[in-house]
Design a protein around this motif. Structure first.
Motif, PDB file in Angstrom:
ATOM      1  N   LEU A 131       0.838  -1.240  -0.077  1.00 11.09           N
ATOM      2  CA  LEU A 131       0.065   0.068  -0.187  1.00 11.09           C
ATOM      3  C   LEU A 131       1.074   1.329  -0.101  1.00 11.09           C
ATOM      4  O   LEU A 131       2.061   1.345   0.602  1.00 11.09           O
ATOM      5  N   THR A 132       0.271   2.192  -0.631  1.00 12.36           N
ATOM      6  CA  THR A 132       0.989   3.502  -0.562  1.00 12.36           C
ATOM      7  C   THR A 132       0.386   4.309   0.688  1.00 12.36           C
ATOM      8  O   THR A 132      -0.452   3.970   1.085  1.00 12.36           O
ATOM      9  N   SER A 133       1.032   5.704   0.923  1.00 15.03           N
ATOM     10  CA  SER A 133       0.413   6.347   1.914  1.00 15.03           C
ATOM     11  C   SER A 133      -0.978   6.890   1.604  1.00 15.03           C
ATOM     12  O   SER A 133      -1.303   7.192   0.530  1.00 15.03           O
ATOM     13  N   GLY A 134      -1.901   6.502   2.556  1.00  9.76           N
ATOM     14  CA  GLY A 134      -3.401   6.875   2.383  1.00  9.76           C
ATOM     15  C   GLY A 134      -4.080   5.736   1.866  1.00  9.76           C
ATOM     16  O   GLY A 134      -5.205   5.851   1.690  1.00  9.76           O
ATOM     17  N   GLY A 135      -3.426   4.505   1.804  1.00  8.10           N
ATOM     18  CA  GLY A 135      -4.206   3.121   1.393  1.00  8.10           C
ATOM     19  C   GLY A 135      -4.856   2.392   2.213  1.00  8.10           C
ATOM     20  O   GLY A 135      -4.534   2.730   3.656  1.00  8.10           O
ATOM     21  N   THR A 136      -5.786   1.813   2.015  1.00  7.82           N
ATOM     22  CA  THR A 136      -6.620   0.892   2.861  1.00  7.82           C
ATOM     23  C   THR A 136      -6.353  -0.480   2.647  1.00  7.82           C
ATOM     24  O   THR A 136      -6.505  -0.860   1.473  1.00  7.82           O
ATOM     25  N   LEU A 137      -6.374  -1.441   3.805  1.00 12.24           N
ATOM     26  CA  LEU A 137      -6.255  -2.919   3.572  1.00 12.24           C
ATOM     27  C   LEU A 137      -7.457  -3.385   4.145  1.00 12.24           C
ATOM     28  O   LEU A 137      -7.883  -3.160   5.429  1.00 12.24           O
ATOM     29  N   VAL A 138      -8.023  -4.149   3.167  1.00 13.50           N
ATOM     30  CA  VAL A 138      -9.488  -4.377   3.595  1.00 13.50           C
ATOM     31  C   VAL A 138      -9.200  -6.036   4.050  1.00 13.50           C
ATOM     32  O   VAL A 138      -8.634  -6.888   3.404  1.00 13.50           O
ATOM     33  N   ASN A 139      -9.640  -6.081   5.334  1.00 15.93           N
ATOM     34  CA  ASN A 139      -9.223  -7.710   5.930  1.00 15.93           C
ATOM     35  C   ASN A 139     -10.559  -8.413   6.185  1.00 15.93           C
ATOM     36  O   ASN A 139     -11.340  -7.935   6.708  1.00 15.93           O
ATOM     37  N   VAL A 140     -10.638  -9.701   5.906  1.00 13.18           N
ATOM     38  CA  VAL A 140     -11.806 -10.198   6.097  1.00 13.18           C
ATOM     39  C   VAL A 140     -12.205 -11.091   7.524  1.00 13.18           C
ATOM     40  O   VAL A 140     -13.217 -11.736   7.771  1.00 13.18           O
ATOM     41  N   THR A 141     -11.130 -10.900   8.288  1.00 16.86           N
ATOM     42  CA  THR A 141     -11.395 -11.358   9.464  1.00 16.86           C
ATOM     43  C   THR A 141     -10.841 -10.486  10.897  1.00 16.86           C
ATOM     44  O   THR A 141     -10.357  -9.347  10.310  1.00 16.86           O
ATOM     45  N   LEU A 142     -11.260 -10.687  12.006  1.00 16.96           N
ATOM     46  CA  LEU A 142     -10.609  -9.814  13.045  1.00 16.96           C
ATOM     47  C   LEU A 142      -9.388 -10.125  13.409  1.00 16.96           C
ATOM     48  O   LEU A 142      -8.582  -9.326  14.181  1.00 16.96           O
ATOM     49  N   ASN A 143      -8.553 -10.847  12.734  1.00 14.80           N
ATOM     50  CA  ASN A 143      -7.184 -11.278  13.005  1.00 14.80           C
ATOM     51  C   ASN A 143      -6.294 -10.150  12.539  1.00 14.80           C
ATOM     52  O   ASN A 143      -6.270  -9.756  11.570  1.00 14.80           O
ATOM     53  N   ARG A 144      -5.387  -9.791  13.354  1.00 15.67           N
ATOM     54  CA  ARG A 144      -4.161  -8.682  13.197  1.00 15.67           C
ATOM     55  C   ARG A 144      -2.938  -9.109  13.448  1.00 15.67           C
ATOM     56  O   ARG A 144      -2.761  -9.855  14.473  1.00 15.67           O
ATOM     57  N   PHE A 145      -2.097  -9.198  12.221  1.00 15.39           N
ATOM     58  CA  PHE A 145      -0.880 -10.017  12.483  1.00 15.39           C
ATOM     59  C   PHE A 145       0.339  -9.075  12.271  1.00 15.39           C
ATOM     60  O   PHE A 145       1.452  -9.334  12.550  1.00 15.39           O
ATOM     61  N   ILE A 146      -0.102  -7.861  12.015  1.00 10.00           N
ATOM     62  CA  ILE A 146       0.982  -6.797  11.855  1.00 10.00           C
ATOM     63  C   ILE A 146       1.291  -6.263  13.215  1.00 10.00           C
ATOM     64  O   ILE A 146       0.352  -5.573  13.817  1.00 10.00           O
ATOM     65  N   PRO A 147       2.442  -6.213  13.657  1.00 12.53           N
ATOM     66  CA  PRO A 147       2.779  -5.718  14.917  1.00 12.53           C
ATOM     67  C   PRO A 147       2.669  -4.252  15.052  1.00 12.53           C
ATOM     68  O   PRO A 147       2.902  -3.526  13.884  1.00 12.53           O
ATOM     69  N   LYS A 148       2.194  -3.757  16.155  1.00  9.13           N
ATOM     70  CA  LYS A 148       2.165  -2.133  16.318  1.00  9.13           C
ATOM     71  C   LYS A 148       3.100  -1.121  15.785  1.00  9.13           C
ATOM     72  O   LYS A 148       2.963  -0.045  15.308  1.00  9.13           O
ATOM     73  N   LYS A 160       5.091  -1.941  13.634  1.00  6.29           N
ATOM     74  CA  LYS A 160       5.433  -1.574  12.137  1.00  6.29           C
ATOM     75  C   LYS A 160       4.263  -1.024  11.315  1.00  6.29           C
ATOM     76  O   LYS A 160       4.226  -0.929  10.052  1.00  6.29           O
ATOM     77  N   MET A 161       3.188  -0.840  12.151  1.00 10.06           N
ATOM     78  CA  MET A 161       2.040   0.015  11.514  1.00 10.06           C
ATOM     79  C   MET A 161       2.238   1.455  11.573  1.00 10.06           C
ATOM     80  O   MET A 161       3.396   2.081  12.351  1.00 10.06           O
ATOM     81  N   THR A 162       1.786   2.148  10.412  1.00  9.96           N
ATOM     82  CA  THR A 162       1.963   3.684  10.345  1.00  9.96           C
ATOM     83  C   THR A 162       0.532   4.437  10.220  1.00  9.96           C
ATOM     84  O   THR A 162      -0.354   3.711   9.922  1.00  9.96           O
ATOM     85  N   PRO A 163       0.684   5.460  10.760  1.00  9.45           N
ATOM     86  CA  PRO A 163      -0.736   6.300  10.849  1.00  9.45           C
ATOM     87  C   PRO A 163      -1.109   6.711   9.494  1.00  9.45           C
ATOM     88  O   PRO A 163      -2.308   6.957   9.189  1.00  9.45           O
ATOM     89  N   ASP A 164      -0.454   6.453   8.522  1.00  8.79           N
ATOM     90  CA  ASP A 164      -0.827   6.997   7.080  1.00  8.79           C
ATOM     91  C   ASP A 164      -1.645   5.731   6.563  1.00  8.79           C
ATOM     92  O   ASP A 164      -1.878   5.804   5.080  1.00  8.79           O
ATOM     93  N   LYS A 165      -1.708   4.536   6.853  1.00  9.02           N
ATOM     94  CA  LYS A 165      -2.281   3.336   6.156  1.00  9.02           C
ATOM     95  C   LYS A 165      -3.345   2.926   7.210  1.00  9.02           C
ATOM     96  O   LYS A 165      -3.047   2.698   8.536  1.00  9.02           O
ATOM     97  N   ARG A 166      -4.156   2.394   6.521  1.00  4.44           N
ATOM     98  CA  ARG A 166      -5.547   2.026   7.266  1.00  4.44           C
ATOM     99  C   ARG A 166      -5.939   0.625   6.895  1.00  4.44           C
ATOM    100  O   ARG A 166      -5.829  -0.143   6.061  1.00  4.44           O
TER     101      ARG A 166
END
Length: 358
Positions: free
Chosen positions: A260-277, A279-285
């Motif tokens: 994803l680019t800055s400002g992008g959205t990842l649509v996820n089909v479950t409540l599972n989250r595997f990306i460590p906090k 490594k997350m950035t405020p510009d990606k949702r």
């Protein structure tokens, strides 16, 4: 038309207790309320969420419980105020669990709101029609519903709405798990919205089929994470604002988030989250979509979709999943869910016919 006999009792596949074993049991036939119809189910579809609910006990607090999220069949009774369909119409419709088991679909008769039924086009079988609602709803709501709790990527307008066709022409789109039921519809909706290139991960044995649906590139799902990300970047240098993860594993989430680019959205089909906090950035949702058209803040969008389902499939603009019909009616569902849990099903939707229940 001769009067249609509606029994007071029916067969249903019941979960008698939390994490229990499914049993076929006699239950009452529901009565359609105002604005609802009663549908005699001639085909119902299986979904991975069904075995997850059975295995974990999620969603239910009261038992016995009935699962099932989609069905197709014949309207046998109209509730008060229904004028959009008539008794005898062949329709497909979504279901939802809970609510006293009235709207769930693992049974022979299902009540459902009339504004969430669509007439089955002549070029589809009832079995094919039963495979449509949940996967299409999940793909569509994930892409076009507004942000919020379990909301979508907020693309607008949707391709069945005025001005929606080709709105995102020339923008790249990535779907992780393109051969899944949801992935197949995500590809097709992205095509109608004009996205290009449409990049899917999948087993390469499904590459030609996914390209027939609108994927422009298929990346081997078994590539290591870094190699998959590199493959996407080799295909397009344009910014990617939407990726749809229909599988939701650690690898698929990481790939989707990273491309994803800055400002992008990842649509996820479950409540599972595997990306460590860290490594997350405020510009990606990341949004965790729940593909139910019964949620109030997405009902209007879903009703609009159901008004167009018949024409979208009759014209060939959307194509249903391939289906495999299991024997035994409702009693055949547990074996089918076991196959889904073991990952033995690829690019096909499992269907049973409740009328064949012994």
């Amino acid at each position: 038309m001769a009067p249609i006999h509606i029994p007071t009792k029916q067969q249903a596949l019941v979960l008698p207790e939390k994490q229990g074993k499914f049993v076929v049991r006699e239950v009452d036939v529901p009565k359609p309320g105002p604005g609802e119809v009663l549908v005699r189910a001639e085909a119902v579809a299986l979904n991975p969420v069904d075995w997850i609910v059975q295995a974990t006990g999620m969603f239910f607090t009261q038992y016995p419980a009935i699962l099932g999220w989609e069905a197709a069949g014949t309207i046998v009774q109209l509730g008060e105020g229904v004028a959009s369909v008539v008794v005898g119409d062949k329709v497909l419709h979504p279901g939802v669990i809970g609510d006293g088991n009235k709207l769930s679909t693992f049974k022979q008769y299902n009540a459902t709101p009339a504004d969430l039924v669509a007439k089955i086009p002549a070029n589809l079988s009832v079995d094919q029609a039963a495979s449509i609602p949940l996967a299409l709803d999940t793909a569509a709501l994930g892409l076009y519903a507004r942000p919020g709790e379990r909301g979508g990527a907020s693309l607008s307008p949707a391709p069945w709405e005025a001005g929606g066709r080709g709105k995102y022409r020339g923008q790249p789109f990535v779907v992780l798990g393109g051969a899944s039921s949801v992935g197949q519809y995500a590809i097709q909706l992205a095509r109608l919205s004009g996205f290009s290139p449409i990049i899917a991960t999948a087993s390469l044995k499904n590459a030609d089929y996914l390209k027939s649906l609108g994927a422009t590139h298929v990346i081997d799902r078994y590539l290591p994470r870094d190699s998959a990300v590199a493959a996407v970047r080799d295909i397009t240098k344009e910014p990617i604002f939407v990726a749809y993860d229909t599988i939701s594993t650690e690898d698929t989430q990481q790939i989707g988030y990273e491309v994803l680019t800055s400002g992008g959205t990842l649509v996820n089909v479950t409540l599972n989250r595997f990306i460590p906090k860290e490594k997350m950035t405020p510009d990606k949702r990341i949004t965790d979509i729940f593909g139910s058209p019964f949620i109030p803040d997405r009902r209007e969008l879903a009703v609009g979709l159901y008004r167009h389902i018949t024409s979208l499939f009759s014209s060939g603009e959307l194509k249903p999943n391939h289906v495999e019909v299991l024997p035994g009616g409702l009693a055949g569902i547990p074996a089918g869910l076991d196959k889904l849990q073991k990952g033995e099903i690829s690019a096909v939707k499992l269907i049973v016919r409740p009328t064949e229940t012994a």
